[in-house]
Design a protein around this motif. Structure first.
Motif, PDB file in Angstrom:
ATOM      1  N   ASN A 148      -3.168 -12.407  -6.682  1.00  0.00           N
ATOM      2  CA  ASN A 148      -3.598 -11.405  -7.669  1.00  0.00           C
ATOM      3  C   ASN A 148      -3.938 -10.070  -7.013  1.00  0.00           C
ATOM      4  OD1 ASN A 148      -3.435 -13.051 -10.056  1.00  0.00           O
ATOM      5  ND2 ASN A 148      -5.264 -14.116  -9.343  1.00  0.00           N
ATOM      6  N   ILE A 149      -3.075  -9.638  -6.130  1.00  0.00           N
ATOM      7  CA  ILE A 149      -3.294  -8.377  -5.421  1.00  0.00           C
ATOM      8  C   ILE A 149      -3.070  -7.211  -6.376  1.00  0.00           C
ATOM      9  CG2 ILE A 149      -2.338  -6.894  -3.602  1.00  0.00           C
ATOM     10  CD1 ILE A 149      -1.925  -9.491  -1.992  1.00  0.00           C
ATOM     11  N   ASN A 150      -3.982  -6.255  -6.378  1.00  0.00           N
ATOM     12  CA  ASN A 150      -3.892  -5.139  -7.324  1.00  0.00           C
ATOM     13  C   ASN A 150      -3.742  -3.779  -6.657  1.00  0.00           C
ATOM     14  OD1 ASN A 150      -6.467  -4.732  -6.349  1.00  0.00           O
ATOM     15  ND2 ASN A 150      -7.497  -5.395  -8.230  1.00  0.00           N
ATOM     16  N   PHE A 151      -3.406  -3.776  -5.375  1.00  0.00           N
ATOM     17  CA  PHE A 151      -3.136  -2.505  -4.718  1.00  0.00           C
ATOM     18  C   PHE A 151      -2.309  -2.748  -3.467  1.00  0.00           C
ATOM     19  CE2 PHE A 151      -6.792  -4.155  -2.528  1.00  0.00           C
ATOM     20  CZ  PHE A 151      -6.617  -3.755  -1.208  1.00  0.00           C
ATOM     21  N   LEU A 152      -1.625  -1.715  -3.013  1.00  0.00           N
ATOM     22  CA  LEU A 152      -0.956  -1.706  -1.719  1.00  0.00           C
ATOM     23  C   LEU A 152      -1.727  -0.768  -0.802  1.00  0.00           C
ATOM     24  CD1 LEU A 152       2.801  -1.483  -2.808  1.00  0.00           C
ATOM     25  CD2 LEU A 152       1.461  -3.531  -2.293  1.00  0.00           C
ATOM     26  N   ASN A 165      -1.709   1.574  -6.711  1.00  0.00           N
ATOM     27  CA  ASN A 165      -2.380   0.496  -7.439  1.00  0.00           C
ATOM     28  C   ASN A 165      -1.373  -0.320  -8.240  1.00  0.00           C
ATOM     29  OD1 ASN A 165      -5.066   1.285  -6.667  1.00  0.00           O
ATOM     30  ND2 ASN A 165      -4.857   3.006  -8.085  1.00  0.00           N
ATOM     31  N   TYR A 166      -1.635  -1.629  -8.309  1.00  0.00           N
ATOM     32  CA  TYR A 166      -0.808  -2.549  -9.096  1.00  0.00           C
ATOM     33  C   TYR A 166      -1.672  -3.109 -10.233  1.00  0.00           C
ATOM     34  CZ  TYR A 166       3.462  -3.240  -6.268  1.00  0.00           C
ATOM     35  OH  TYR A 166       4.679  -3.098  -5.645  1.00  0.00           O
ATOM     36  N   ILE A 175       4.578  -5.188 -13.628  1.00  0.00           N
ATOM     37  CA  ILE A 175       3.487  -4.511 -12.942  1.00  0.00           C
ATOM     38  C   ILE A 175       3.531  -3.025 -13.273  1.00  0.00           C
ATOM     39  CG2 ILE A 175       2.663  -3.768 -10.663  1.00  0.00           C
ATOM     40  CD1 ILE A 175       3.583  -6.497  -9.606  1.00  0.00           C
ATOM     41  N   ASP A 176       2.384  -2.485 -13.620  1.00  0.00           N
ATOM     42  CA  ASP A 176       2.243  -1.033 -13.762  1.00  0.00           C
ATOM     43  C   ASP A 176       1.896  -0.484 -12.380  1.00  0.00           C
ATOM     44  OD1 ASP A 176       1.731   1.596 -14.449  1.00  0.00           O
ATOM     45  OD2 ASP A 176      -0.269   1.152 -15.236  1.00  0.00           O
ATOM     46  N   LEU A 194       7.403  -2.132 -12.669  1.00  0.00           N
ATOM     47  CA  LEU A 194       8.148  -2.920 -11.697  1.00  0.00           C
ATOM     48  C   LEU A 194       8.143  -4.380 -12.137  1.00  0.00           C
ATOM     49  CD1 LEU A 194       6.508  -1.581  -8.381  1.00  0.00           C
ATOM     50  CD2 LEU A 194       8.578  -0.708  -9.506  1.00  0.00           C
ATOM     51  N   TYR A 195       9.182  -5.120 -11.723  1.00  0.00           N
ATOM     52  CA  TYR A 195       9.224  -6.557 -11.992  1.00  0.00           C
ATOM     53  C   TYR A 195       8.828  -7.311 -10.729  1.00  0.00           C
ATOM     54  CZ  TYR A 195      10.797 -11.199 -13.273  1.00  0.00           C
ATOM     55  OH  TYR A 195      10.835 -12.545 -13.536  1.00  0.00           O
ATOM     56  N   SER A 196       7.904  -8.239 -10.848  1.00  0.00           N
ATOM     57  CA  SER A 196       7.405  -8.971  -9.674  1.00  0.00           C
ATOM     58  C   SER A 196       8.375 -10.110  -9.323  1.00  0.00           C
ATOM     59  CB  SER A 196       5.993  -9.504  -9.937  1.00  0.00           C
ATOM     60  OG  SER A 196       5.916 -10.186 -11.173  1.00  0.00           O
TER      61      SER A 196
END
Length: 239
Positions: A148-152, A165-166, A175-176, A194-196
């Motif tokens: 559940n990662i929400n950032f790079l 940010n994800y 993913i937004d 984006l598609y995960s």
């Protein structure tokens, strides 16, 4: 794609040429003479792989990026940059066939469904020669989904700060991708869907469309892939 239109003139500062990626592509494309850079962005990888006996074509859907590529690199007869959609490659290249294709920079997942990704792979197959090499690099979405990662990691240098940010809604695979480019004269904020796409999904879709997996790595250094990899780098061969 508003995201790339917004950042096109800063793209080279955010994502400079990676010499390790160039070395990887050179090794995989040894002896390949007709190369397609799919989603070429500002064209720096096309230029880096150019030799006197190679023809390289960069394709992108963003006109701002293509303008940057043409301005910097479109000065020799064996390199060109053209506007095109990866879902319509057979129309863009009615007669040309490539013996190597690369699609890096997490570009493939801008197609927001498996049906679209499958269509792109089918179109790629149609414009490639038999035994042609295909290299695809994306973020490791197995890790993104499992943890559940929400950032790079933020990209920061003396010129810019680029926050990534994800955001996912529930269990959605969309993913937004929310970015903030911080500049001295103001911030540029953008959103991109984006598609995960997971590792096994891409392999399955590619095999359905006539490709065989040769290798999958965790980076352009050819390290073994694992669930904690930050990225996934695939090498396919067209059957």
């Amino acid at each position: 794609m508003l995201f790339y239109k917004d950042i096109s003139i800063y793209y080279g500062k955010i994502f400079p040429l990676n010499p390790v990626a160039v070395k990887f592509l050179e090794e995989e494309f040894n002896g390949k003479k007709k190369i397609l850079d799919l989603a070429c962005g500002d064209g720096k990888y096309s230029d880096a792989l150019l030799t006197h006996d190679r023809d390289i074509t960069g394709v992108d859907l963003d006109k701002g990026m293509l303008e940057e590529a043409e301005k910097k690199f479109d000065k020799r007869k064996n390199i060109k940059f053209i506007f095109g959609n990866m879902l319509e490659l057979s129309s863009v290249f009615k007669r040309e066939r490539f013996d190597a294709v690369f699609c890096i920079g997490n570009s493939l997942v801008h197609l927001t469904s498996t049906n679209k990704i499958k269509k792109a792979l089918r179109e790629l197959n149609s414009v490639m020669q038999n035994n042609g090499k295909l290299v695809v690099q994306i973020i490791n979405y197995n890790r993104i989904l499992n943890e559940n990662i929400n950032f790079l990691p933020t990209i920061k240098n003396e010129d810019i700060e680029f926050i990534r940010n994800y955001h996912r809604h529930g269990n959605s695979r969309i993913i937004d991708f929310h970015t903030i480019l911080k500049m001295p004269d103001g911030d540029i904020e953008s959103h991109q869907e984006l598609y995960s796409l997971t590792k096994d999904e891409l392999i399955f879709l590619a095999e359905k469309e006539g490709f065989t997996l040769e290798s999958v790595y965790s980076s352009f250094k050819k390290e073994e892939w694992n669930d904690q990899s930050l990225q996934s780098v695939f090498v396919f061969v067209k059957n």
